[in-house]
Design an enzyme around this catalytic site. Structure first.
Site, PDB file in Angstrom:
ATOM      1  N   LYS A  17       0.800  -1.225   0.000  1.00  0.00           N
ATOM      2  CA  LYS A  17       0.000   0.000   0.000  1.00  0.00           C
ATOM      3  C   LYS A  17       0.834   1.278   0.000  1.00  0.00           C
ATOM      4  O   LYS A  17       0.397   2.315  -0.514  1.00  0.00           O
ATOM      5  CB  LYS A  17      -0.928   0.002   1.214  1.00  0.00           C
ATOM      6  CG  LYS A  17      -2.094  -0.970   1.133  1.00  0.00           C
ATOM      7  CD  LYS A  17      -3.131  -0.500   0.137  1.00  0.00           C
ATOM      8  CE  LYS A  17      -4.404  -1.341   0.212  1.00  0.00           C
ATOM      9  NZ  LYS A  17      -5.430  -0.857  -0.734  1.00  0.00           N
ATOM     10  N   SER A  54       1.116  -9.942  -0.625  1.00  0.00           N
ATOM     11  CA  SER A  54       0.800  -8.516  -0.608  1.00  0.00           C
ATOM     12  C   SER A  54       1.050  -7.818   0.715  1.00  0.00           C
ATOM     13  O   SER A  54       1.178  -6.585   0.758  1.00  0.00           O
ATOM     14  CB  SER A  54      -0.662  -8.306  -1.021  1.00  0.00           C
ATOM     15  OG  SER A  54      -1.522  -9.072  -0.199  1.00  0.00           O
TER      16      SER A  54
END
Length: 401
Positions: free
Chosen positions: A50, A301
């Site tokens: 992110k 991720s």
């Protein structure tokens, strides 16, 4: 969005963030009969991909926007990415998080300098409140995924993959709102139109799959999944269009496979990921994606996991592999009885992980005691030996599932 936007994002990301490693797994390559590589975004600053999108977005803000400050809504990784980017670009960041957000996530955001506001029973309520503050205070709202600058930042992962690995047959990507897979797919298809991009969702939060099926944006049917990082109710309109044009397939996986994949990554590769980061491997375990004789990159991720959830996942996964077994006894309440059970367990090389005495259970006869042993077995083959040893004592027991 243009490919030049991805190249610009790369210049920003390379300045402020890690170039995360790519790891070849012999264990999983042998298991799934192909070449399996993991892109380690769990090693990124703030513990997830992110921050790539966040620093790219902040680099596009004007001096006036930076002066007025920013705001966003998030239950976790996006919040940390925004707080970290705000600290780099020296602007004030408010982060609206649901009231039930774990203290660890709140503390992480505050450690990066973000000002946390706990409001709303869900992400959607927090999002609405954040938008109101943005209007009232003239702050820039930072979208979690439905923004071209954010998408371009996430797309830098694809550039690094091709630089590190050369050509690839397929890239497997987790899907929440679609920002990660949109950026990767857009960038990857411009480099090699033949590479397959496959998205993976939780079957309990499958908004992108449902939206693609109906050719319009629709919400998921449930959000009761351990993969909370990808439990996004609606895809964005920008991400939905990119996924339609550039992603080859989207599959779903169940929570049991997600948990087991997380466990196996930790056990075999000593790599810790959050549930959302394990969905790509889960798709291989479920047979949803074929990797045989293919060069496959799987995006891990993020690695921001609640440790209490991690302990449950480890426990349940060991049960699945028959490395933990729970045995319940009603034994005569006499000295030396428990010692016989303990000796039987140790005789097969097993170890008692937990023992509990509960003489108040309703079905425990007077003069007996209720005992529950959680036993760690070296391998599944020794279970039969353990049960035979217990049977020879003549005590009745139940295996608790």
């Amino acid at each position: 969005m243009e490919f030049d936007d991805i190249l610009y994002a790369k210049s920003v990301v390379s300045r402020y963030l890690h170039r995360t490693p790519v790891f070849h797994s012999k264990t999983f390559s042998d298991m799934f009969h192909g070449d399996i590589f993991f892109k380690m975004e769990n090693f990124q600053k703030t513990g997830s991909f992110k921050s790539r999108g966040a620093v790219t977005k902040f680099s596009r803000l004007s001096d006036e926007e930076l002066k007025n400050g920013v705001i966003t809504a998030s239950a976790g990784n996006h919040a940390q990415g925004v707080a970290y980017a705000a600290s780099i670009f020296k602007t004030d960041a408010k982060i609206v998080m649901p009231e039930n957000t774990t203290p660890a996530k709140v503390n992480a955001v505050e450690a990066y300098g973000g000002h946390v506001i706990l409001t709303g029973r869900s992400y959607d309520e927090s999002h609405s409140h954040a938008l109101k503050i943005a209007m009232d205070e003239n702050r820039t709202f930072i979208e979690a995924y439905n923004d071209e600058a954010i998408i371009a930042g996430q797309g830098t992962i694809a550039l690094e993959l091709f630089e590190d690995l050369g050509n690839l047959d397929q890239i497997i990507v987790p899907i929440g709102g679609g920002g990660l897979i949109s950026g990767i797919a857009f960038a990857a298809k411009h480099i090699n139109p033949n590479v397959k991009i496959i998205g993976v969702e939780s079957e309990k939060a499958n908004a992108m799959m449902l939206s693609l099926r109906e050719n319009r944006i629709v919400p998921y049917t449930s959000s009761d999944t351990i993969a909370d990082g990808i439990a996004v109710k609606y895809p964005g309109d920008i991400t939905f269009d990119i996924v339609k044009n550039y992603v080859d397939d989207v599959v779903t996986v169940n929570d049991e496979s997600i948990a087991y994949s997380l466990f196996k990554l930790l056990e075999r590769e000593k790599v810790l990921v959050e549930p959302s980061g394990a969905v790509g491997l889960a798709a291989l375990y479920e047979g949803k994606i074929d990797s045989e004789s293919k060069k496959t990159a799987i995006i891990l991720s993020g690695g921001n996991i609640n440790f209490l959830l991690l302990s449950k996942i480890i426990y349940k996964s060991m049960e699945m592999e028959n490395k933990l077994i729970r045995l319940e006894f009603n034994l005569p309440d006499r000295p030396g009885t428990m010692v016989k059970i303990v000796n039987a367990i140790s005789s097969v090389g097993a170890n008692i992980y937990h023992a509990e005495v509960d003489n108040l259970k309703k079905n425990t006869p007077i003069g007996y005691q209720n005992l529950t042993f959680t036993v760690n077995i070296v391998d599944a083959n020794r279970i039969e030996k353990l049960l035979n040893a217990l049977d020879s004592l003549g005590y009745k027991y139940n295996i608790i599932n």
